[in-house]
Design a protein around this motif. Sequence first.
Motif, PDB file in Angstrom:
ATOM      1  N   PRO A  33     -30.219 -18.785  15.911  1.00 58.48           N
ATOM      2  CA  PRO A  33     -31.272 -17.990  15.268  1.00 58.48           C
ATOM      3  C   PRO A  33     -32.522 -17.798  16.116  1.00 58.48           C
ATOM      4  O   PRO A  33     -33.342 -16.924  15.829  1.00 58.48           O
ATOM      5  CB  PRO A  33     -31.604 -18.804  14.005  1.00 58.48           C
ATOM      6  CG  PRO A  33     -30.391 -19.623  13.734  1.00 58.48           C
ATOM      7  CD  PRO A  33     -29.863 -19.971  15.099  1.00 58.48           C
ATOM      8  N   SER A  34     -32.691 -18.609  17.133  1.00 58.90           N
ATOM      9  CA  SER A  34     -33.906 -18.531  17.941  1.00 58.90           C
ATOM     10  C   SER A  34     -33.905 -17.285  18.825  1.00 58.90           C
ATOM     11  O   SER A  34     -32.878 -16.943  19.420  1.00 58.90           O
ATOM     12  CB  SER A  34     -34.023 -19.780  18.827  1.00 58.90           C
ATOM     13  OG  SER A  34     -35.087 -19.619  19.751  1.00 58.90           O
ATOM     14  N   PRO A  35     -35.059 -16.621  18.971  1.00 64.89           N
ATOM     15  CA  PRO A  35     -35.143 -15.491  19.906  1.00 64.89           C
ATOM     16  C   PRO A  35     -35.031 -15.952  21.357  1.00 64.89           C
ATOM     17  O   PRO A  35     -34.915 -15.121  22.258  1.00 64.89           O
ATOM     18  CB  PRO A  35     -36.522 -14.899  19.623  1.00 64.89           C
ATOM     19  CG  PRO A  35     -37.309 -16.029  19.039  1.00 64.89           C
ATOM     20  CD  PRO A  35     -36.330 -16.851  18.262  1.00 64.89           C
ATOM     21  N   ARG A  36     -35.035 -17.262  21.580  1.00 63.10           N
ATOM     22  CA  ARG A  36     -34.927 -17.821  22.929  1.00 63.10           C
ATOM     23  C   ARG A  36     -33.523 -18.387  23.198  1.00 63.10           C
ATOM     24  O   ARG A  36     -33.321 -19.072  24.202  1.00 63.10           O
ATOM     25  CB  ARG A  36     -35.998 -18.895  23.127  1.00 63.10           C
ATOM     26  CG  ARG A  36     -37.413 -18.333  22.955  1.00 63.10           C
ATOM     27  CD  ARG A  36     -38.470 -19.400  22.852  1.00 63.10           C
ATOM     28  NE  ARG A  36     -39.768 -18.785  22.579  1.00 63.10           N
ATOM     29  CZ  ARG A  36     -40.239 -18.531  21.366  1.00 63.10           C
ATOM     30  NH1 ARG A  36     -39.516 -18.868  20.294  1.00 63.10           N
ATOM     31  NH2 ARG A  36     -41.403 -17.952  21.189  1.00 63.10           N
ATOM     32  N   PHE A  37     -32.602 -18.114  22.312  1.00 64.92           N
ATOM     33  CA  PHE A  37     -31.224 -18.587  22.473  1.00 64.92           C
ATOM     34  C   PHE A  37     -30.613 -18.040  23.763  1.00 64.92           C
ATOM     35  O   PHE A  37     -30.803 -16.876  24.110  1.00 64.92           O
ATOM     36  CB  PHE A  37     -30.385 -18.129  21.279  1.00 64.92           C
ATOM     37  CG  PHE A  37     -28.901 -18.377  21.431  1.00 64.92           C
ATOM     38  CD1 PHE A  37     -28.375 -19.647  21.265  1.00 64.92           C
ATOM     39  CD2 PHE A  37     -28.043 -17.338  21.752  1.00 64.92           C
ATOM     40  CE1 PHE A  37     -27.011 -19.881  21.414  1.00 64.92           C
ATOM     41  CE2 PHE A  37     -26.679 -17.552  21.887  1.00 64.92           C
ATOM     42  CZ  PHE A  37     -26.172 -18.838  21.723  1.00 64.92           C
ATOM     43  N   VAL A  38     -29.860 -18.916  24.457  1.00 68.45           N
ATOM     44  CA  VAL A  38     -29.148 -18.479  25.660  1.00 68.45           C
ATOM     45  C   VAL A  38     -27.670 -18.825  25.545  1.00 68.45           C
ATOM     46  O   VAL A  38     -27.287 -19.794  24.886  1.00 68.45           O
ATOM     47  CB  VAL A  38     -29.721 -19.112  26.942  1.00 68.45           C
ATOM     48  CG1 VAL A  38     -31.108 -18.593  27.237  1.00 68.45           C
ATOM     49  CG2 VAL A  38     -29.711 -20.635  26.867  1.00 68.45           C
TER      50      VAL A  38
END
Length: 218
Positions: A33-38
């Motif tokens: 869910p994080s916009p920083r997911f990689v």
Amino acid sequence: MVQVKICGITRVDEALLCARWGAHAVGCVFHPPSPRFVSDLRAAEIAASLPAGVSAVGVFCDADYEAVMRRVERCGIRVVQLHGAESPDLVRRLQAQGVSVIKTLFLNRPPTFSDAEVYGCASAFLAECAGGSLPGGNAIAWDWNAARRMLGDRPLVIAGGLNPENVGRVVEEAQPDAVDVSSGVESAPGRKDPEKVKRFLETVASCEPPRATRRIFS
């Protein structure tokens, strides 16, 4: 000196800039869910690009043992940050595999600072307030000194609401071994602002810690 982790890294070039300017660790977020997911592939590229002495940290939220170990093995990560309600048993199992575990404790929700004893096998604790819509600091400033009062002399990382303007005061007052920043040095979610990153690192480097610090990131 106080060490610095720049979290929420999504690009190799930004990881290298952080390392060049003195970061001791960069964080790759494995929480979808994080916009920083990689992705695993991108995290592996970031980890492989880092020079010696700069750690890649995998950040997880309520992932199970298999999921964490799968990414440790795929991505070349030897430090993990558990940012949810993970059990002390998970911490012990990961440590038994040679993985260094930083367990997050929260001011406003479980597991709280008072739970440090049951997670005593962790390599270090990351303290933040909780209260935003996503796991992580959500740029919310809080009483950073509460972590030192509650956690005593345990290895401590302070996170949540940090930026180039306030990190010097946090180092002086809360006396952490390391600080962790993400949105406070961004131009947009998942994109680091080079000037903010540089100023943050320069500010921490100029601080004279009021006590001896311990290395959390190798």
